[in-house]
Design an enzyme around this catalytic site. Structure first.
Site, PDB file in Angstrom:
ATOM      1  N   GLU A  90       0.761  -1.235   0.032  1.00  0.00           N
ATOM      2  CA  GLU A  90      -0.076  -0.041  -0.061  1.00  0.00           C
ATOM      3  C   GLU A  90       0.953   1.384   0.022  1.00  0.00           C
ATOM      4  OE1 GLU A  90      -3.501   0.099   2.433  1.00  0.00           O
ATOM      5  OE2 GLU A  90      -2.855  -1.841   3.138  1.00  0.00           O
ATOM      6  N   CYS A 105       3.149   8.832   0.945  1.00  0.00           N
ATOM      7  CA  CYS A 105       3.601   7.833   2.076  1.00  0.00           C
ATOM      8  C   CYS A 105       3.745   6.546   1.489  1.00  0.00           C
ATOM      9  CB  CYS A 105       2.528   7.957   3.089  1.00  0.00           C
ATOM     10  SG  CYS A 105       2.888   6.669   4.541  1.00  0.00           S
ATOM     11  N   CYS A 119       1.217  -2.083  15.393  1.00  0.00           N
ATOM     12  CA  CYS A 119       1.364  -1.785  14.112  1.00  0.00           C
ATOM     13  C   CYS A 119       0.583  -2.858  13.430  1.00  0.00           C
ATOM     14  CB  CYS A 119       2.829  -1.393  13.770  1.00  0.00           C
ATOM     15  SG  CYS A 119       3.096  -1.204  11.985  1.00  0.00           S
ATOM     16  N   GLY A 172       6.889  -1.368   6.368  1.00  0.00           N
ATOM     17  CA  GLY A 172       8.091  -1.940   6.546  1.00  0.00           C
ATOM     18  C   GLY A 172       8.951  -0.932   7.172  1.00  0.00           C
ATOM     19  N   SER A 227      11.132   6.661  15.400  1.00  0.00           N
ATOM     20  CA  SER A 227       9.716   6.168  15.979  1.00  0.00           C
ATOM     21  C   SER A 227       9.836   5.643  17.644  1.00  0.00           C
ATOM     22  CB  SER A 227       9.068   5.126  15.323  1.00  0.00           C
ATOM     23  OG  SER A 227       8.792   5.357  14.031  1.00  0.00           O
ATOM     24  N   LEU A 228       9.697   6.712  18.689  1.00  0.00           N
ATOM     25  CA  LEU A 228      10.260   6.509  19.898  1.00  0.00           C
ATOM     26  C   LEU A 228       9.056   5.671  20.863  1.00  0.00           C
ATOM     27  CD1 LEU A 228      12.802   6.945  21.457  1.00  0.00           C
ATOM     28  CD2 LEU A 228      11.461   8.767  22.725  1.00  0.00           C
ATOM     29  N   HIS A 229       8.040   6.156  20.879  1.00  0.00           N
ATOM     30  CA  HIS A 229       6.793   5.830  21.561  1.00  0.00           C
ATOM     31  C   HIS A 229       6.945   5.563  23.101  1.00  0.00           C
ATOM     32  CE1 HIS A 229       5.603   5.646  17.545  1.00  0.00           C
ATOM     33  NE2 HIS A 229       6.121   4.466  17.098  1.00  0.00           N
ATOM     34  N   CYS A 346      -1.290   5.845   9.538  1.00  0.00           N
ATOM     35  CA  CYS A 346      -0.069   5.260   9.893  1.00  0.00           C
ATOM     36  C   CYS A 346      -0.292   4.083  10.790  1.00  0.00           C
ATOM     37  CB  CYS A 346       0.700   5.993  10.772  1.00  0.00           C
ATOM     38  SG  CYS A 346       1.295   7.600  10.063  1.00  0.00           S
TER      39      CYS A 346
HETATM   40  N1  SAH Z   1       9.103   1.157  10.280  1.00  0.00           N
HETATM   41  C1  SAH Z   1       9.401   2.660  10.296  1.00  0.00           C
HETATM   42  C2  SAH Z   1       8.501   3.424   9.325  1.00  0.00           C
HETATM   43  C3  SAH Z   1       6.935   2.761   9.229  1.00  0.00           C
HETATM   44  S1  SAH Z   1       5.884   2.894  10.437  1.00  0.00           S
HETATM   45  C4  SAH Z   1       9.072   2.840  11.640  1.00  0.00           C
HETATM   46  O1  SAH Z   1       8.462   2.414  12.625  1.00  0.00           O
HETATM   47  O2  SAH Z   1       9.378   4.155  11.698  1.00  0.00           O
HETATM   48  C5  SAH Z   1       5.456   4.712  10.297  1.00  0.00           C
HETATM   49  C6  SAH Z   1       4.729   5.367  11.531  1.00  0.00           C
HETATM   50  O3  SAH Z   1       3.763   4.776  11.927  1.00  0.00           O
HETATM   51  C7  SAH Z   1       6.006   4.999  12.692  1.00  0.00           C
HETATM   52  O4  SAH Z   1       6.181   6.073  13.363  1.00  0.00           O
HETATM   53  C8  SAH Z   1       4.970   4.071  13.455  1.00  0.00           C
HETATM   54  O5  SAH Z   1       5.835   3.935  14.763  1.00  0.00           O
HETATM   55  C9  SAH Z   1       3.895   4.572  13.421  1.00  0.00           C
HETATM   56  N2  SAH Z   1       2.598   3.630  13.713  1.00  0.00           N
HETATM   57  C10 SAH Z   1       2.711   2.385  13.502  1.00  0.00           C
HETATM   58  N3  SAH Z   1       1.459   1.858  14.049  1.00  0.00           N
HETATM   59  C11 SAH Z   1       0.620   3.042  14.558  1.00  0.00           C
HETATM   60  C12 SAH Z   1      -0.914   3.048  15.037  1.00  0.00           C
HETATM   61  N4  SAH Z   1      -1.320   2.144  15.014  1.00  0.00           N
HETATM   62  N5  SAH Z   1      -1.162   4.453  15.086  1.00  0.00           N
HETATM   63  C13 SAH Z   1      -0.244   5.265  14.996  1.00  0.00           C
HETATM   64  N6  SAH Z   1       0.957   5.329  14.579  1.00  0.00           N
HETATM   65  C14 SAH Z   1       1.392   4.126  14.155  1.00  0.00           C
HETATM   66 FE1  SF4 Z   2       7.742  -2.301  11.295  1.00  0.00          FE
HETATM   67 FE2  SF4 Z   2       7.384   0.372  11.665  1.00  0.00          FE
HETATM   68 FE3  SF4 Z   2       5.305  -1.308  12.082  1.00  0.00          FE
HETATM   69 FE4  SF4 Z   2       7.295  -1.290  13.836  1.00  0.00          FE
HETATM   70  S1  SF4 Z   2       5.846   0.458  13.452  1.00  0.00           S
HETATM   71  S2  SF4 Z   2       6.390  -3.070  12.965  1.00  0.00           S
HETATM   72  S3  SF4 Z   2       9.029  -1.106  12.469  1.00  0.00           S
HETATM   73  S4  SF4 Z   2       6.722  -1.053  10.237  1.00  0.00           S
END
Ligand code: SAH
Ligand code: SF4
Length: 358
Positions: A90, A105, A119, A172, A227-229, A346
């Protein structure tokens, strides 16, 4: 067969010379391909017939086929593409607020091996890396779609492609497919290619330290998002399992070095999950961790993912969290997720099944 959209201009020139064609033809092909979005070699009017034949016989042209497209009320467009091997990926076009342009994106892998708990892509697992051509083609096909559907005749005359920014925030982990991502950035970023300047390209990572190091050397102009969280190791290891390999202290150090080499600023992404990582204490942990880094903080209320118990934080908790960062002097914004109703936000991207190509 090699992929035309995986070549940089310099590489194509080299290849054409080896095949006995004039080197300047590479520029003409690039111009057709990326400025005019020519749909096939037949359209490249100023090329000799034998070069058009060579292109047709030796390089594959389109790598993605549009399987499905959905539009949300806010203008977000979600694409589902079928790859040559039948796999699905996608990408999303997000309309920019202050212009008629879009941010694309895009995905860097089919699935992801890092398994973040919130995710959708992570829950799906990893299937394979995308090639540079497949990454480029997401932008190419999206631009061609805009040209066909959304853009006015005026825009087409101005030769605008409609896509101004690029973020690797689809499916990815881009820094685990480094070479292909770097090559795609070269093609999409260069003047001969798509001409999306490096500064308008963002690579988002869950924290692959060797990749961050390489980025500071190879692509110092490209934006980096982390992507810290969570800013404590116990919680972050639970949410982002990669933290067990590269912990917060190591990440902090790597980012400090990255900032010293590039002189840039990073973006820290923090998805707020109700009563998991959104307390005032956790906001202060984030402030402590950020100490010494030049960072912009994006707070994203978590988008719900099917089969997951996590929920996005309530507005009140988000505001309190934001205030603590703001008072500590960090630029911070709440990024409202868009396209939620079509699952284009995202972390909501995942393939819905594999189709075998005939
Ligand atoms: N793998 C990389 C890039 C793809 S994810 C990464 O993790 O940075 C893109 C962004 O979406 C990241 O910041 C990820 O943490 C965030 N993300 C993943 N699942 C999410 C969700 N359910 N709600 C909001 N953001 C999310
Ligand atoms: Fe992969 Fe980014 Fe999703 Fe984590 S948030 S599983 S690193 S795509």
């Amino acid at each position: 067969m090699k992929e035309l959209k995986g070549y940089s201009a310099a590489e194509l020139e080299e290849k054409l010379k080896q095949e006995g064609f004039a080197g300047y033809r590479a520029r003409q092909i690039f111009n057709w391909l990326y400025s005019n979005l020519a749909a096939a070699p037949e359209e490249m009017n100023n090329l000799p017939e034998n070069l058009k034949d060579w292109l047709r016989e030796n390089l594959s042209y389109h790598l993605l086929e549009l399987k499905e497209e959905k539009r949300a009320a806010d203008g977000t467009i979600n694409f589902l593409w079928r790859l040559k091997d039948g796999r699905l990926i996608e990408s999303v076009l997000l309309p920019q607020r202050d212009s008629d342009k879009f941010t694309a994106c895009i995905s860097s892998q089919v699935g992801c091996q890092l398994g973040c708990k919130f995710c959708a892509t992570g829950l799906q697992g990893w299937e394979r890396d995308l090639t540079a051509g497949e990454i480029v083609d997401q932008v190419w096909q999206s631009a061609a779609y805009l040209k066909r559907t959304v853009r006015t005749a005026e825009d087409s005359r101005n030769n605008e492609k409609g896509i101004r920014n690029l973020v690797f925030m689809g499916m990815g982990e881009p820094l685990l497919n480094y070479q292909a991502v770097r090559q795609a950035v070269e093609i999409l970023g260069s003047k001969e290619g798509f001409n999306i300047g490096s500064r308008r390209i963002t690579i988002s990572t869950a924290g692959i330290i060797p990749g961050i190091k390489k980025m500071s050397r190879d692509m110092p102009q490209v934006e980096l998002a982390l992507s810290l969280h969570a800013a404590n190791d116990r919680l972050r290891s639970r949410l982002v399992p990669l933290n067990k390999k590269y912990n917060l202290q190591q990440l902090h150090q790597a980012l400090g070095e990255y900032l010293a080499v590039t002189g840039r600023r990073i973006t820290v992404e923090y998805a707020l999950i109700q009563e998991v990582n959104d307390s005032e204490k956790q906001a202060r942990e984030l402030v402590d961790w950020l100490e010494g880094l030049t960072a912009f903080v994006n707070l994203i209320p978590l988008n719900p993912v099917e089969g997951q118990k996590f929920e996005g934080s309530t507005e009140g908790r988000i505001e309190k969290f934001k205030k603590i960062l703001f008072q500590a002097g960090y630029p911070v914004q709440i990024r409202q997720s868009r396209g939620q109703e079509i699952k284009a936000a995202c972390g909501q991207l995942k393939e819905t099944g594999v189709e075998k190509s005939e």
